[in-house]
Design an enzyme around this catalytic site. Structure first.
Site, PDB file in Angstrom:
ATOM      1  N   LYS A 146       0.831  -1.212   0.000  1.00  0.00           N
ATOM      2  CA  LYS A 146       0.000   0.000   0.000  1.00  0.00           C
ATOM      3  C   LYS A 146       0.865   1.261   0.000  1.00  0.00           C
ATOM      4  O   LYS A 146       0.600   2.197  -0.749  1.00  0.00           O
ATOM      5  CB  LYS A 146      -0.930   0.028   1.226  1.00  0.00           C
ATOM      6  N   ARG A 200      -9.487   0.554   9.245  1.00  0.00           N
ATOM      7  CA  ARG A 200      -9.114  -0.825   9.534  1.00  0.00           C
ATOM      8  C   ARG A 200     -10.240  -1.569  10.234  1.00  0.00           C
ATOM      9  O   ARG A 200     -10.080  -2.751  10.546  1.00  0.00           O
ATOM     10  CB  ARG A 200      -7.892  -0.832  10.453  1.00  0.00           C
ATOM     11  N   ARG A 258      12.836  -8.709   3.570  1.00  0.00           N
ATOM     12  CA  ARG A 258      13.062  -7.298   3.895  1.00  0.00           C
ATOM     13  C   ARG A 258      13.896  -7.163   5.172  1.00  0.00           C
ATOM     14  O   ARG A 258      14.811  -6.350   5.240  1.00  0.00           O
ATOM     15  CB  ARG A 258      11.713  -6.578   4.058  1.00  0.00           C
ATOM     16  N   ARG A 271      11.796  -2.233  12.557  1.00  0.00           N
ATOM     17  CA  ARG A 271      10.611  -1.792  13.305  1.00  0.00           C
ATOM     18  C   ARG A 271      10.221  -2.828  14.365  1.00  0.00           C
ATOM     19  O   ARG A 271      10.381  -4.023  14.149  1.00  0.00           O
ATOM     20  CB  ARG A 271       9.443  -1.655  12.320  1.00  0.00           C
ATOM     21  N   ARG A 331      -0.800  -9.899  12.921  1.00  0.00           N
ATOM     22  CA  ARG A 331      -1.404  -8.789  12.166  1.00  0.00           C
ATOM     23  C   ARG A 331      -2.254  -9.307  11.009  1.00  0.00           C
ATOM     24  O   ARG A 331      -3.277  -8.710  10.677  1.00  0.00           O
ATOM     25  CB  ARG A 331      -0.305  -7.849  11.670  1.00  0.00           C
TER      26      ARG A 331
HETATM   27  P1  ADP Z   1       1.801  -1.554   7.459  1.00  0.00           P
HETATM   28  O1  ADP Z   1       1.933  -0.330   6.634  1.00  0.00           O
HETATM   29  O2  ADP Z   1       3.107  -2.210   7.770  1.00  0.00           O
HETATM   30  O3  ADP Z   1       0.769  -2.483   6.950  1.00  0.00           O
HETATM   31  P2  ADP Z   1       0.814   0.236   9.454  1.00  0.00           P
HETATM   32  O4  ADP Z   1       2.018   1.082   9.497  1.00  0.00           O
HETATM   33  O5  ADP Z   1      -0.348   0.698   8.677  1.00  0.00           O
HETATM   34  O6  ADP Z   1       1.243  -1.170   8.904  1.00  0.00           O
HETATM   35  O7  ADP Z   1       0.301  -0.059  10.930  1.00  0.00           O
HETATM   36  C1  ADP Z   1       1.151  -0.429  12.007  1.00  0.00           C
HETATM   37  C2  ADP Z   1       0.323  -0.599  13.292  1.00  0.00           C
HETATM   38  O8  ADP Z   1      -0.246   0.672  13.653  1.00  0.00           O
HETATM   39  C3  ADP Z   1      -0.874  -1.546  13.218  1.00  0.00           C
HETATM   40  O9  ADP Z   1      -0.519  -2.897  13.392  1.00  0.00           O
HETATM   41  C4  ADP Z   1      -1.757  -0.998  14.358  1.00  0.00           C
HETATM   42  O10 ADP Z   1      -1.276  -1.387  15.623  1.00  0.00           O
HETATM   43  C5  ADP Z   1      -1.552   0.500  14.238  1.00  0.00           C
HETATM   44  N1  ADP Z   1      -2.562   1.127  13.330  1.00  0.00           N
HETATM   45  C6  ADP Z   1      -2.294   1.749  12.138  1.00  0.00           C
HETATM   46  N2  ADP Z   1      -3.425   2.191  11.573  1.00  0.00           N
HETATM   47  C7  ADP Z   1      -4.442   1.837  12.395  1.00  0.00           C
HETATM   48  C8  ADP Z   1      -5.861   1.969  12.340  1.00  0.00           C
HETATM   49  N3  ADP Z   1      -6.466   2.565  11.289  1.00  0.00           N
HETATM   50  N4  ADP Z   1      -6.594   1.478  13.373  1.00  0.00           N
HETATM   51  C9  ADP Z   1      -6.006   0.877  14.415  1.00  0.00           C
HETATM   52  N5  ADP Z   1      -4.681   0.696  14.537  1.00  0.00           N
HETATM   53  C10 ADP Z   1      -3.889   1.166  13.534  1.00  0.00           C
END
Ligand code: ADP
Length: 193
Positions: free
Chosen positions: A13, A88, A127, A139, A150
């Site tokens: 994404k 989410r 990665r 991270r 996740r």
């Molecule tokens: P990635 O880009 O690696 O898929 P993100 O950076 O979007 O992951 O998210 C990392 C973490 O931040 C999630 O696992 C969650 O704990 C928190 N998070 C991010 N966005 C949301 C959201 N919209 N609602 C709830 N928690 C969130």
């Protein structure tokens, strides 16, 4: 133009959001990046969020919705937003609809990057190996156990927004397993249709 990029962690994404920012003058809003900025700043929210994120779980809807509500008011969002990692949950999706409607705006498309979970685990491990080799910081949520948690959270809490947007005729599916350019071309075709 407002777009949602939807897909499990590691689906690509963020990579596609960056391309859309340049091409269409939109602003990428990544709730994950916003939360990581809070952690880096050592804010009260950051302190609370870190252990939840490291465990692979979701931050509460109220906090996330409040964060987005404030952020989309800012000038750099005027041309439109690419939502990355938000919504989410179904309550977050409902809140976004209300927020946009209140501003007289709407969503153009919800683009679902469809990917194979086992391939995501493979991508993550590659990665991590690359980052370690380059001496970069990993991270806190970048490890296989957290990724598996996740992915489960995605299936249980996020996937229900797929039928939500399907019901509104907004969902477009893209094969996220192709090359970066291939995925980009599929997204372009949807946005210019
Ligand atoms: P990635 O880009 O690696 O898929 P993100 O950076 O979007 O992951 O998210 C990392 C973490 O931040 C999630 O696992 C969650 O704990 C928190 N998070 C991010 N966005 C949301 C959201 N919209 N609602 C709830 N928690 C969130």
């Amino acid at each position: 133009m407002n777009i949602i990029l939807l897909g499990p962690p590691g689906a690509g994404k963020g990579t596609q959001a960056k391309k859309l920012e340049e091409k269409y003058g939109l602003k990428q809003l990544s709730t994950g990046d916003m939360l990581r900025a809070e952690i880096a700043a050592g804010s009260e929210l950051g302190l609370k969020a870190k252990s939840i994120m490291d465990g692979g779980h979701l931050i509460s809807d109220d906090i996330i919705i409040g964060m987005i509500e404030n952020r989309i008011e800012q000038d750099d969002c005027a041309k439109g937003v690419i939502f990355d990692g938000f919504p989410r949950t179904v309550p977050q999706a409902e809140a976004l609809d209300k927020m946009l409607a209140a501003k007289g705006h709407s969503l153009k498309s919800v683009i679902h990057l469809v990917v194979d979970e086992e391939a995501l685990v493979g991508r993550l491990n590659n990665r991590i190996a690359e980052m370690k080799a380059a001496g970069q910081e990993i991270r806190g949520d970048d490890n296989e156990d957290t990724l598996r948690e996740r992915l489960k959270v995605f299936r249980d809490q996020t996937a229900p927004i797929i039928p939500y947007y399907k019901g509104k005729n907004m969902l477009a599916e893209v094969d996220g397993m192709g090359s970066i350019d291939g995925v980009e071309a599929q997204i372009d075709a949807i946005l210019t249709a």
